[in-house]
Design a protein around this motif. Structure first.
Motif, PDB file in Angstrom:
ATOM      1  N   LEU A 123       0.832  -1.200   0.000  1.00  0.00           N
ATOM      2  CA  LEU A 123       0.000   0.000   0.000  1.00  0.00           C
ATOM      3  C   LEU A 123       0.867   1.251   0.000  1.00  0.00           C
ATOM      4  CD1 LEU A 123      -2.834   1.339   0.316  1.00  0.00           C
ATOM      5  CD2 LEU A 123      -2.429   1.266   2.789  1.00  0.00           C
ATOM      6  N   PHE A 124       1.906   1.247   0.843  1.00  0.00           N
ATOM      7  CA  PHE A 124       2.787   2.411   0.919  1.00  0.00           C
ATOM      8  C   PHE A 124       3.565   2.598  -0.382  1.00  0.00           C
ATOM      9  CE2 PHE A 124       3.216   2.434   5.859  1.00  0.00           C
ATOM     10  CZ  PHE A 124       1.897   2.829   5.942  1.00  0.00           C
ATOM     11  N   ARG A 125       3.988   1.491  -0.996  1.00  0.00           N
ATOM     12  CA  ARG A 125       4.691   1.604  -2.284  1.00  0.00           C
ATOM     13  C   ARG A 125       3.797   2.299  -3.314  1.00  0.00           C
ATOM     14  NH1 ARG A 125       7.043  -3.455  -0.916  1.00  0.00           N
ATOM     15  NH2 ARG A 125       5.340  -4.612  -1.879  1.00  0.00           N
ATOM     16  N   PHE A 126       2.528   1.914  -3.333  1.00  0.00           N
ATOM     17  CA  PHE A 126       1.610   2.520  -4.291  1.00  0.00           C
ATOM     18  C   PHE A 126       1.395   4.002  -3.996  1.00  0.00           C
ATOM     19  CE2 PHE A 126      -2.846   3.710  -5.261  1.00  0.00           C
ATOM     20  CZ  PHE A 126      -2.727   3.728  -6.640  1.00  0.00           C
ATOM     21  N   LEU A 127       1.190   4.353  -2.728  1.00  0.00           N
ATOM     22  CA  LEU A 127       0.954   5.755  -2.382  1.00  0.00           C
ATOM     23  C   LEU A 127       2.175   6.611  -2.706  1.00  0.00           C
ATOM     24  CD1 LEU A 127      -0.968   5.401   1.011  1.00  0.00           C
ATOM     25  CD2 LEU A 127      -1.911   5.807  -1.271  1.00  0.00           C
ATOM     26  N   HIS A 156      -4.450   9.886  10.888  1.00  0.00           N
ATOM     27  CA  HIS A 156      -5.248   9.290  11.960  1.00  0.00           C
ATOM     28  C   HIS A 156      -4.664   7.949  12.411  1.00  0.00           C
ATOM     29  CE1 HIS A 156      -8.231  12.394  11.737  1.00  0.00           C
ATOM     30  NE2 HIS A 156      -8.436  12.173  10.450  1.00  0.00           N
ATOM     31  N   ASP A 157      -3.902   7.310  11.546  1.00  0.00           N
ATOM     32  CA  ASP A 157      -3.251   6.049  11.907  1.00  0.00           C
ATOM     33  C   ASP A 157      -1.772   6.238  12.204  1.00  0.00           C
ATOM     34  OD1 ASP A 157      -5.644   4.748  11.602  1.00  0.00           O
ATOM     35  OD2 ASP A 157      -5.243   4.059   9.564  1.00  0.00           O
ATOM     36  N   GLY A 158      -1.331   7.496  12.277  1.00  0.00           N
ATOM     37  CA  GLY A 158       0.043   7.769  12.677  1.00  0.00           C
ATOM     38  C   GLY A 158       1.058   7.749  11.556  1.00  0.00           C
ATOM     39  N   PHE A 159       0.630   7.992  10.308  1.00  0.00           N
ATOM     40  CA  PHE A 159       1.546   8.003   9.165  1.00  0.00           C
ATOM     41  C   PHE A 159       1.336   9.273   8.359  1.00  0.00           C
ATOM     42  CE2 PHE A 159       0.998   3.550  10.218  1.00  0.00           C
ATOM     43  CZ  PHE A 159       2.297   3.061  10.163  1.00  0.00           C
ATOM     44  N   ARG A 160       2.286   9.557   7.483  1.00  0.00           N
ATOM     45  CA  ARG A 160       2.147  10.698   6.580  1.00  0.00           C
ATOM     46  C   ARG A 160       3.084  10.517   5.395  1.00  0.00           C
ATOM     47  NH1 ARG A 160       6.463  14.900   7.947  1.00  0.00           N
ATOM     48  NH2 ARG A 160       5.188  16.394   6.830  1.00  0.00           N
ATOM     49  N   LEU A 161       2.704  11.120   4.285  1.00  0.00           N
ATOM     50  CA  LEU A 161       3.612  11.263   3.156  1.00  0.00           C
ATOM     51  C   LEU A 161       4.474  12.484   3.449  1.00  0.00           C
ATOM     52  CD1 LEU A 161       1.177  10.504   0.229  1.00  0.00           C
ATOM     53  CD2 LEU A 161       3.441   9.447   0.447  1.00  0.00           C
ATOM     54  N   ALA A 162       5.742  12.266   3.738  1.00  0.00           N
ATOM     55  CA  ALA A 162       6.649  13.350   4.123  1.00  0.00           C
ATOM     56  C   ALA A 162       7.613  13.646   2.989  1.00  0.00           C
ATOM     57  CB  ALA A 162       7.426  12.963   5.383  1.00  0.00           C
ATOM     58  N   GLY A 169      13.540  20.089  -8.790  1.00  0.00           N
ATOM     59  CA  GLY A 169      12.727  21.116  -8.156  1.00  0.00           C
ATOM     60  C   GLY A 169      11.382  20.646  -7.637  1.00  0.00           C
ATOM     61  N   SER A 170      11.031  19.375  -7.888  1.00  0.00           N
ATOM     62  CA  SER A 170       9.744  18.846  -7.441  1.00  0.00           C
ATOM     63  C   SER A 170       9.930  17.966  -6.209  1.00  0.00           C
ATOM     64  CB  SER A 170       9.085  18.027  -8.560  1.00  0.00           C
ATOM     65  OG  SER A 170       8.789  18.850  -9.669  1.00  0.00           O
ATOM     66  N   PRO A 171       9.006  18.042  -5.253  1.00  0.00           N
ATOM     67  CA  PRO A 171       9.134  17.256  -4.020  1.00  0.00           C
ATOM     68  C   PRO A 171       9.042  15.755  -4.269  1.00  0.00           C
ATOM     69  CG  PRO A 171       7.539  19.039  -3.750  1.00  0.00           C
ATOM     70  CD  PRO A 171       7.839  18.942  -5.212  1.00  0.00           C
ATOM     71  N   VAL A 172       9.789  15.009  -3.481  1.00  0.00           N
ATOM     72  CA  VAL A 172       9.713  13.548  -3.450  1.00  0.00           C
ATOM     73  C   VAL A 172       9.187  13.153  -2.078  1.00  0.00           C
ATOM     74  CG1 VAL A 172      11.015  11.386  -3.543  1.00  0.00           C
ATOM     75  CG2 VAL A 172      11.628  13.282  -5.053  1.00  0.00           C
ATOM     76  N   TYR A 173       8.165  12.296  -2.054  1.00  0.00           N
ATOM     77  CA  TYR A 173       7.505  11.931  -0.803  1.00  0.00           C
ATOM     78  C   TYR A 173       7.706  10.447  -0.481  1.00  0.00           C
ATOM     79  CZ  TYR A 173       5.062  16.403  -0.995  1.00  0.00           C
ATOM     80  OH  TYR A 173       4.768  17.741  -1.031  1.00  0.00           O
ATOM     81  N   LYS A 174       7.870  10.175   0.809  1.00  0.00           N
ATOM     82  CA  LYS A 174       7.924   8.814   1.325  1.00  0.00           C
ATOM     83  C   LYS A 174       7.007   8.716   2.541  1.00  0.00           C
ATOM     84  CE  LYS A 174      11.110   7.156  -1.480  1.00  0.00           C
ATOM     85  NZ  LYS A 174      10.775   6.098  -2.478  1.00  0.00           N
ATOM     86  N   ILE A 175       6.417   7.552   2.731  1.00  0.00           N
ATOM     87  CA  ILE A 175       5.602   7.332   3.921  1.00  0.00           C
ATOM     88  C   ILE A 175       6.510   7.242   5.138  1.00  0.00           C
ATOM     89  CG2 ILE A 175       4.065   5.739   5.121  1.00  0.00           C
ATOM     90  CD1 ILE A 175       2.535   6.969   2.979  1.00  0.00           C
ATOM     91  N   GLN A 176       6.178   8.022   6.150  1.00  0.00           N
ATOM     92  CA  GLN A 176       6.917   7.990   7.401  1.00  0.00           C
ATOM     93  C   GLN A 176       5.950   7.981   8.569  1.00  0.00           C
ATOM     94  OE1 GLN A 176       9.612  11.317   7.564  1.00  0.00           O
ATOM     95  NE2 GLN A 176      10.978  10.501   5.989  1.00  0.00           N
TER      96      GLN A 176
END
Length: 389
Positions: free
Chosen positions: A175-179, A206-212, A219-226
């Motif tokens: 799921l995190f890989r897809f997001l 709400h479950d304690g995670f975020r795309l950070a 110049g474009s942001p890269v996000y990972k689940i943390q």
């Protein structure tokens, strides 16, 4: 690690056997021996590779299955086996609930999955389509179904497509890989990426995670689940108090302010004021106290101070008068910070730029004041209920 239930271990045994049976029959005995299983007559493997492996796996203790599966995955690629390994490792750990998955699905249903490439290309990047079976049992696999129902006929909605891929049932790791993939800069325009990440984080938090944001590419942001780890023990206490008071809006505002302290100090300062406005309005509403719709933070606080008996002139003890007077000054300063350093207005070329330490001060002061107001309101309600009783 929490011991997984027997059904999960049975599936793990089955997927280990399936992965072993993907080898050629004459290689199966050697693969089993390398995994620590008993050897046997190669003719048995030619009869049924799966049965050959299962006959040896049934006697393997439960605690040895996971290390064996991981060892096998070093040599083979098996989505089903890697998924079962991930689910067992995640079992018993705090994670993404089905409720949150369905809410995330609702977010994705309302927008294109990709804005910089074809959606099928994104799906191929994010899911091992060659190993996911067709939901209709056809031999071509799910990729053919995707083309049939999203390209040729377009009779699958986005939530149907993702459900068939396993969005609701896959491991948290998948799921995190897809997001992370769907939020990648190569997949989304800058504007779509920002909107998508904000909407997904509103549910993930709400479950304690975020795309950070972990960096930038061109110049474009890269996000990972943390993990949405708060910065200090004080953060944890404030978070617990505000979550108990109102998990949907007030706590969500607090989390958003905390998470923007480093990456977006201006936004964090703006949210620190909005957090206090939220708390003031919520308590005033609960107290059935009127206030103007356009009331700013100082006005709201002064009205609330009367309700909670926090106005300095209501106390005779000099220390309390000074303390409560300082609280009022803090609230007024937080209100002015939003105009001077927040992102509510254009900063202009000469305007001072807040640093993360300024944002941390503003957010922590706001959180402390919000908690104080919430706890005082609880105390006042308890006093009233005690008198009624």
């Amino acid at each position: 690690m929490t011991t997984p239930p027997a059904p999960m271990l049975r599936v793990l045994r089955t997927e280990i056997a399936n992965a072993i049976s993907d080898h050629k029959a004459y290689d199966v005995p050697g693969v089993c021996v390398r995994l620590g299983l008993e050897g046997g007559d190669s003719s048995e493997a030619f009869s049924s590779k799966f049965k050959y492996a299962m006959n040896r796996l049934v006697s393997v203790p439960a605690e040895d299955l996971l290390p064996m599966a991981k060892k096998l995955l070093q040599d083979v690629t098996s989505y089903r086996l890697s998924e079962q390994v991930a689910k067992i490792e995640e079992f018993g750990q705090p994670g993404i609930t089905e409720i949150t998955r369905r809410r995330l699905l609702s977010v994705l249903k309302t927008r294109p999955l990709a804005t910089e490439m074809e959606e099928v290309e994104l799906i191929r990047r994010a899911w091992p389509l060659d190993e996911i079976p067709s939901p209709y049992g056809t031999s071509q696999g799910i990729l053919e179904d995707i083309y049939q129902h999203t390209v040729r006929n377009y009779d699958w909605e986005t939530d149907e497509l993702l459900t068939h891929l396993g969005f609701l049932t896959c491991s948290q790791a998948q799921l995190f890989r897809f997001l992370e993939e769907i939020a990648a800069p190569v997949v989304q325009t800058l504007e779509a990426q920002a909107s998508l990440v904000a909407d997904l984080n509103s549910h993930l938090q709400h479950d304690g995670f975020r795309l950070a944001m972990v960096g930038k590419v061109s110049g474009s942001p890269v996000y990972k689940i943390q993990r949405a780890i708060l910065g200090s023990p004080a953060d944890q206490g404030i978070s617990a108090a505000l979550h108990a008071f109102d998990p949907a809006d007030v706590h969500a505002r607090w989390i958003a302010a905390v998470e923007r302290r480093v990456d977006d100090p201006r936004g964090a300062i703006t949210l620190s004021r909005t957090l206090l406005e939220d708390v003031c309005k919520w308590i005033l509403d609960e107290a059935q106290a009127d206030y103007p719709d356009n009331a700013d933070l100082p006005v709201l606080y002064r009205k609330l101070a009367k309700v909670l008996r926090l106005a300095p002139d209501e106390h005779t003890e000099q220390t309390f008068k000074q303390l409560l007077g300082s609280c009022q000054q803090i609230v007024e300063l937080l209100g002015s910070l939003r105009s001077k350093l927040g992102d509510a207005h254009s900063p202009g070329p000469k305007k001072a730029k807040p640093q993360p330490r300024h944002a941390e001060l503003a957010v922590n002061l706001s959180g402390t004041m919000a908690t104080f107001l919430v706890e005082t309101w609880k105390a006042r309600k308890a006093e009233t209920e005690g008198k009624v009783a």
